[in-house]
Design a protein around this motif. Structure first.
Motif, PDB file in Angstrom:
ATOM      1  N   ILE A  97      51.872 -24.613  13.190  1.00 53.89           N
ATOM      2  CA  ILE A  97      51.372 -24.545  11.815  1.00 53.89           C
ATOM      3  C   ILE A  97      52.479 -24.061  10.873  1.00 53.89           C
ATOM      4  N   ALA A  98      53.239 -23.062  11.332  1.00 55.17           N
ATOM      5  CA  ALA A  98      54.274 -22.470  10.476  1.00 55.17           C
ATOM      6  C   ALA A  98      55.492 -23.377  10.309  1.00 55.17           C
ATOM      7  N   THR A  99      55.747 -24.241  11.267  1.00 55.28           N
ATOM      8  CA  THR A  99      56.995 -25.013  11.229  1.00 55.28           C
ATOM      9  C   THR A  99      56.819 -26.499  10.968  1.00 55.28           C
ATOM     10  N   ALA A 212      59.014 -29.805   2.447  1.00 57.50           N
ATOM     11  CA  ALA A 212      59.358 -29.299   3.779  1.00 57.50           C
ATOM     12  C   ALA A 212      60.425 -28.207   3.700  1.00 57.50           C
ATOM     13  N   LEU A 213      61.457 -28.440   2.896  1.00 60.89           N
ATOM     14  CA  LEU A 213      62.524 -27.448   2.786  1.00 60.89           C
ATOM     15  C   LEU A 213      62.055 -26.193   2.055  1.00 60.89           C
ATOM     16  N   ALA A 217      62.036 -22.452   3.630  1.00 61.66           N
ATOM     17  CA  ALA A 217      62.703 -21.335   2.961  1.00 61.66           C
ATOM     18  C   ALA A 217      61.742 -20.170   2.739  1.00 61.66           C
ATOM     19  N   LEU A 218      60.523 -20.455   2.300  1.00 60.17           N
ATOM     20  CA  LEU A 218      59.533 -19.397   2.088  1.00 60.17           C
ATOM     21  C   LEU A 218      59.234 -18.668   3.394  1.00 60.17           C
ATOM     22  N   ASN A 219      59.060 -19.427   4.471  1.00 58.91           N
ATOM     23  CA  ASN A 219      58.731 -18.801   5.752  1.00 58.91           C
ATOM     24  C   ASN A 219      59.916 -18.035   6.332  1.00 58.91           C
ATOM     25  N   GLY A 224      60.326 -14.453   8.967  1.00 56.20           N
ATOM     26  CA  GLY A 224      61.503 -14.669   9.802  1.00 56.20           C
ATOM     27  C   GLY A 224      61.397 -14.038  11.181  1.00 56.20           C
ATOM     28  N   ALA A 225      60.559 -13.016  11.303  1.00 59.37           N
ATOM     29  CA  ALA A 225      60.415 -12.326  12.591  1.00 59.37           C
ATOM     30  C   ALA A 225      59.171 -12.784  13.350  1.00 59.37           C
ATOM     31  N   LEU A 226      58.649 -13.969  13.011  1.00 60.09           N
ATOM     32  CA  LEU A 226      57.414 -14.427  13.643  1.00 60.09           C
ATOM     33  C   LEU A 226      57.566 -14.585  15.154  1.00 60.09           C
TER      34      LEU A 226
END
Length: 262
Positions: A97-99, A212-213, A217-219, A224-226
């Motif tokens: 979902i995140a990627t 997509a980009l 970037a937001l995620n 970033g530590a997901l």
């Protein structure tokens, strides 16, 4: 862009229409609690969406009165699964979902509990019906939060409120979720899907690569530590899933009585 028909596999209903892939968790008799097969089916559908040029946006929602009430403990009791497999399957869905390189919208039409909270807030847009609520119920059955919610929830609402949700197992109403920033917007029940369709139509006709980009970037900035959070949760939950406290918590829930933790 035209639709691609409707299909139901492993408790998941999918329909592609005008660039929007609607994924509906379809286990209403279980309040859309998910078993291993449904979790895998949802992850596979999200992954496939990223590879399909006809899919420009994904919407995840639930059939009937609930969005998703987490893991199906009754199914787990009937057919036990290795805790590591359970956690890997859940974590793979949240990562997808995140990627996935298209926007994901969660239409929270009813209760989101346990892992269902993670599915909802891992999405890029989370919209909730006024009757919905969010319930990190893990501690009530002797477990810790998982599905990335140890990161996703405090990233959205801050550590103090996340602690009340995770350590006390308190329900959060849709109105409070909106006020806290856990969701983008709360809407009257009969307006939720109309609003989601409007947002989905906009993203489905937007510039796919730019979206997509931007999502990436937001995620990267906020989640970033997901991966590290998911691995910590996997280690802790794998231990707790074999504990006496979880056995008591799950048994008490299925018997509809208060747990007696030792």
């Amino acid at each position: 862009m035209t639709g691609g028909g409707e299909a139901t596999v492993q408790g998941l209903r999918s329909e592609l229409s005008d660039g929007v892939l609607w994924l509906t968790i379809d286990r209403p008799k279980r309040m859309n609690a998910v078993d291993l097969a449904t979790t895998n089916a949802l992850r596979e559908a999200v992954d496939a969406a990223g590879e399909n040029p006809d899919v420009r946006t994904v919407v995840i929602t639930g059939a009937g009165a609930a969005f998703c009430t987490g893991a199906d403990l009754a199914a787990g009791a009937e057919n036990p699964v290795d805790p590591a497999v359970t956690m890997d399957t859940a974590n793979a869905l949240i990562r997808s979902i995140a990627t996935v390189p298209v926007p994901v919208i969660a239409a929270v039409n009813g209760p989101a509990a346990g892992f269902g909270v993670s599915i909802a807030i891992a999405a890029d847009f989370t919209y909730a019906a006024e009757s919905a609520y969010f319930f990190l119920s893990f501690v009530n059955v002797g477990l810790m939060v998982d599905g990335g919610s140890s990161l996703l929830v405090p990233a959205a609402i801050g550590r103090a409120r996340a602690a009340e949700m995770a350590l006390l197992g308190n329900r959060v109403s849709a109105a409070d979720a909106d006020r806290f920033g856990l969701v983008a917007k709360t809407l009257p029940d009969d307006q939720l899907l109309e609003h989601v369709r409007t947002v989905a139509a906009r993203t489905a006709t937007g510039p796919r690569r730019a979206l997509a980009l931007t999502k990436q970037a937001l995620n990267a900035s906020t989640l970033g530590a997901l991966d590290e959070a998911l691995e910590r949760e996997k280690a802790g939950q794998a231990e707790l899933l074999t504990s006496a406290d979880f056995f008591e918590g799950a048994t008490a829930m299925l018997q509809k009585r208060p747990p007696r933790f030792t």
